[in-house]
Structure formats: C-alpha cells, structure tokens
Design a protein around this motif. Structure first.
Motif, PDB file in Angstrom:
ATOM      1  N   TYR A  45       0.779  -1.063  -0.022  1.00  0.00           N
ATOM      2  CA  TYR A  45      -0.004   0.147  -0.154  1.00  0.00           C
ATOM      3  C   TYR A  45       0.850   1.130  -0.197  1.00  0.00           C
ATOM      4  N   ARG A  46       1.993   1.175   0.615  1.00  0.00           N
ATOM      5  CA  ARG A  46       2.960   2.424   0.434  1.00  0.00           C
ATOM      6  C   ARG A  46       3.132   2.692  -0.801  1.00  0.00           C
ATOM      7  N   SER A  47       3.441   1.842  -1.499  1.00  0.00           N
ATOM      8  CA  SER A  47       3.840   1.993  -3.075  1.00  0.00           C
ATOM      9  C   SER A  47       2.475   2.656  -3.690  1.00  0.00           C
ATOM     10  N   VAL A  48       1.642   2.722  -3.237  1.00  0.00           N
ATOM     11  CA  VAL A  48       0.369   3.417  -3.816  1.00  0.00           C
ATOM     12  C   VAL A  48       0.471   5.053  -3.412  1.00  0.00           C
ATOM     13  N   TRP A  49       0.481   4.964  -2.025  1.00  0.00           N
ATOM     14  CA  TRP A  49       0.420   6.377  -1.569  1.00  0.00           C
ATOM     15  C   TRP A  49       1.671   7.285  -1.380  1.00  0.00           C
ATOM     16  N   ASP A  50       3.035   6.664  -1.509  1.00  0.00           N
ATOM     17  CA  ASP A  50       4.114   7.297  -1.389  1.00  0.00           C
ATOM     18  C   ASP A  50       4.510   7.766  -2.745  1.00  0.00           C
ATOM     19  N   LYS A  51       4.568   8.530  -3.481  1.00  0.00           N
ATOM     20  CA  LYS A  51       4.838   8.762  -4.670  1.00  0.00           C
ATOM     21  C   LYS A  51       6.364   8.690  -4.936  1.00  0.00           C
ATOM     22  N   SER A  52       7.223   8.968  -4.192  1.00  0.00           N
ATOM     23  CA  SER A  52       8.559   8.808  -3.894  1.00  0.00           C
ATOM     24  C   SER A  52       9.094   7.529  -4.224  1.00  0.00           C
ATOM     25  N   VAL A  53       8.325   6.355  -3.858  1.00  0.00           N
ATOM     26  CA  VAL A  53       8.856   4.975  -4.036  1.00  0.00           C
ATOM     27  C   VAL A  53       8.692   4.452  -5.525  1.00  0.00           C
ATOM     28  N   SER A  54       9.992   3.850  -5.983  1.00  0.00           N
ATOM     29  CA  SER A  54      10.305   3.376  -7.097  1.00  0.00           C
ATOM     30  C   SER A  54      10.008   1.899  -6.972  1.00  0.00           C
ATOM     31  N   SER A  55      10.489   1.285  -5.999  1.00  0.00           N
ATOM     32  CA  SER A  55      10.190  -0.281  -5.524  1.00  0.00           C
ATOM     33  C   SER A  55      10.320  -0.323  -4.080  1.00  0.00           C
ATOM     34  N   LEU A  56       9.551  -1.405  -3.711  1.00  0.00           N
ATOM     35  CA  LEU A  56       9.714  -1.708  -2.009  1.00  0.00           C
ATOM     36  C   LEU A  56       8.865  -3.123  -1.869  1.00  0.00           C
ATOM     37  N   TYR A  57       9.751  -3.974  -1.304  1.00  0.00           N
ATOM     38  CA  TYR A  57       9.148  -5.321  -1.304  1.00  0.00           C
ATOM     39  C   TYR A  57      10.259  -5.938  -0.134  1.00  0.00           C
ATOM     40  N   VAL A  58       9.603  -7.033   0.319  1.00  0.00           N
ATOM     41  CA  VAL A  58      10.508  -7.817   0.956  1.00  0.00           C
ATOM     42  C   VAL A  58      11.156  -8.876   0.349  1.00  0.00           C
ATOM     43  N   VAL A  59      12.704  -8.955   0.605  1.00  0.00           N
ATOM     44  CA  VAL A  59      13.562  -9.691  -0.392  1.00  0.00           C
ATOM     45  C   VAL A  59      13.637 -11.069   0.113  1.00  0.00           C
ATOM     46  N   ASP A  60      13.718 -11.085   1.763  1.00  0.00           N
ATOM     47  CA  ASP A  60      13.656 -12.464   2.543  1.00  0.00           C
ATOM     48  C   ASP A  60      13.173 -12.559   3.970  1.00  0.00           C
ATOM     49  N   ASN A  61      12.428 -13.261   4.250  1.00  0.00           N
ATOM     50  CA  ASN A  61      11.710 -13.632   5.516  1.00  0.00           C
ATOM     51  C   ASN A  61      12.813 -14.341   6.575  1.00  0.00           C
ATOM     52  N   ILE A  62      13.358 -13.504   7.539  1.00  0.00           N
ATOM     53  CA  ILE A  62      14.260 -14.474   8.297  1.00  0.00           C
ATOM     54  C   ILE A  62      13.370 -15.166   9.449  1.00  0.00           C
ATOM     55  N   THR A  63      12.629 -14.312  10.060  1.00  0.00           N
ATOM     56  CA  THR A  63      11.738 -14.909  11.014  1.00  0.00           C
ATOM     57  C   THR A  63      10.294 -14.159  11.029  1.00  0.00           C
ATOM     58  N   ASN A  64       9.344 -14.573  11.967  1.00  0.00           N
ATOM     59  CA  ASN A  64       7.982 -13.999  11.577  1.00  0.00           C
ATOM     60  C   ASN A  64       7.980 -12.539  11.793  1.00  0.00           C
ATOM     61  N   ASN A  65       8.953 -11.948  12.546  1.00  0.00           N
ATOM     62  CA  ASN A  65       9.027 -10.503  13.063  1.00  0.00           C
ATOM     63  C   ASN A  65      10.250  -9.939  12.446  1.00  0.00           C
ATOM     64  N   ASN A  66      10.726 -10.344  11.490  1.00  0.00           N
ATOM     65  CA  ASN A  66      12.130 -10.177  11.006  1.00  0.00           C
ATOM     66  C   ASN A  66      12.376 -10.270   9.492  1.00  0.00           C
ATOM     67  N   GLU A  67      12.720  -9.124   8.746  1.00  0.00           N
ATOM     68  CA  GLU A  67      12.772  -9.559   7.196  1.00  0.00           C
ATOM     69  C   GLU A  67      13.750  -8.708   6.631  1.00  0.00           C
ATOM     70  N   ILE A  68      14.159  -8.837   5.412  1.00  0.00           N
ATOM     71  CA  ILE A  68      15.046  -8.169   4.796  1.00  0.00           C
ATOM     72  C   ILE A  68      14.246  -7.377   3.576  1.00  0.00           C
ATOM     73  N   VAL A  69      14.237  -6.047   3.406  1.00  0.00           N
ATOM     74  CA  VAL A  69      13.642  -5.274   2.378  1.00  0.00           C
ATOM     75  C   VAL A  69      14.601  -4.598   1.554  1.00  0.00           C
ATOM     76  N   TYR A  70      13.977  -4.629   0.238  1.00  0.00           N
ATOM     77  CA  TYR A  70      14.642  -3.659  -0.780  1.00  0.00           C
ATOM     78  C   TYR A  70      13.826  -2.321  -0.951  1.00  0.00           C
ATOM     79  N   TRP A  71      14.577  -1.211  -0.919  1.00  0.00           N
ATOM     80  CA  TRP A  71      13.643   0.027  -1.062  1.00  0.00           C
ATOM     81  C   TRP A  71      14.391   1.101  -2.183  1.00  0.00           C
ATOM     82  N   ALA A  72      13.821   1.427  -3.172  1.00  0.00           N
ATOM     83  CA  ALA A  72      14.398   2.313  -4.044  1.00  0.00           C
ATOM     84  C   ALA A  72      13.344   3.360  -4.176  1.00  0.00           C
ATOM     85  N   THR A  73      13.949   4.638  -4.101  1.00  0.00           N
ATOM     86  CA  THR A  73      13.337   5.998  -3.910  1.00  0.00           C
ATOM     87  C   THR A  73      13.670   7.012  -4.762  1.00  0.00           C
ATOM     88  N   LYS A  74      12.890   7.730  -5.243  1.00  0.00           N
ATOM     89  CA  LYS A  74      13.077   8.782  -6.142  1.00  0.00           C
ATOM     90  C   LYS A  74      13.556  10.150  -5.246  1.00  0.00           C
TER      91      LYS A  74
END
Length: 200
Positions: A45-74
C-alpha cells in the motif's frame, strides 16, 4: 482533518559515522497504534500513497518478525535516486502498549549495487509507537530516531532542512494511510498471532 500533533526535532552528529541523528516526536488522536504500525509496514500500500517509491518489497523473511527489505526511492534533481537494503524487525509489547519497528542497512547477495541508484550504506531507524490507552483504540504517540547517509557532499544546513521538513511530511502521510487502513479493517500485528485475538 481533525487530529492533534506535536513535533520536536532534535539533531545530533555521529562523528564516527559521519551522519546526523534525528529524533522526531509526535502524536495523533485519530488513529490507533496498530493502524499507525500497519501504515509503516504495509509495503504494497505504501507503493500507492508514497509517490517517491520506485520499488519496495520484502526480499527475504528471516523470522516471523524479521525480514530483509529492498527500497528504491526517487529524489529531486540534482540528487541521484537512492536505494536501500535493510533488515527490519518488529516488536509488540501489550503490557507497555508499545510497538517498535527497527531498521538497519545491510548487504544481501541478491541485491548488488545498481549503477542507476546511489546505494545508502549507512541507514538506521527506530520507531516506537505508544498507545494512549490500548493498542487498538484511537490515540497514540510516536518517537522516531533516524539517521541516513546522503551518499554525496551536501551542506549540513541543506541536510537538516530536508530531514526536518520531509520526515514530518512523510509522517503526516503515514497518518492518512493509517486512517484508510483502519477503515478497511484489514490489520495485522507482530507475532505472536494470539495478540490479534484481542480485536476479534
């Protein structure tokens, strides 16, 4: 819009990291802590309301409460667009009525440095969301601690002006996103999942 917010921005240098640490405090009486949390971590949903986002997604889930994220921003000219690879962790404490989100930059084999972006190698943030009464009731406050390396020489005055205006503006947008997500009823909380039973 009917809400109350107070903000205090505090800056401090971190000499060994050559970055500036920012602290921003605020409060809203029109969203709950859980709604504000969901606005922060609902990447789709952030990729919808935040117009500065080029790409944003989880790359890898480590545990239920811990993940690796990739974020590209304008970024506005003449700044180069930037991207981040970071580890994000979540913690909910129902006894203290708080939810914490902590992020720190890392490297990941599936995300090499791309020439079209300036990779941010020094980044960290901690957001503490505290409910006024209950995690699911309207009324909450937050404290955001944040540092970020711009990746290029920029006068401190310019960096401070960008951070002390853009971060609060972003948090206002998070508030609006939280209002919308709350209206959908599609909310989740950090594990353990048993905590979610409180809403049902």
């Amino acid at each position: 819009k009917q809400w109350y917010q107070r903000r205090v921005a505090i800056t401090a240098g971190i000499p060994e990291e050559n970055v500036t640490l920012y602290k921003i405090f605020g409060s809203f009486d029109t969203v709950s802590a859980v709604e504000f949390y969901n606005a922060q971590v609902n990447d789709q949903y952030r990729s919808v309301w935040d117009k500065s986002v080029s790409s944003l997604y989880v790359v890898d889930n480590i545990t239920n409460n811990n993940e690796i994220v990739y974020w590209a921003t304008k970024f506005p000219f003449p700044l180069q667009d930037r991207d981040y690879v970071f580890e994000r962790s979540h913690l909910m404490n129902e006894k203290s009525n708080t939810i914490e989100i902590a992020s720190r930059s890392i490297t990941h084999k599936s995300k090499p440095i791309y020439p079209t972006f300036c990779r941010v190698l020094k980044y960290g943030s901690k957001l503490v969301i505290r409910a006024d009464k209950d995690l699911y009731q309207k009324g909450m406050s937050y404290c955001l601690t944040y540092y970020d390396d711009f990746g290029m020489p920029i006068p401190n005055q310019v960096k401070d002006r960008l951070a002390t205006t853009k971060i609060p503006e972003f948090l206002d947008k998070v508030h609006d996103a939280a209002v919308y997500l709350g209206s959908t009823g599609k909310l989740y909380v950090p594990y353990p999942q048993s905590s979610a039973s409180k809403r049902n």
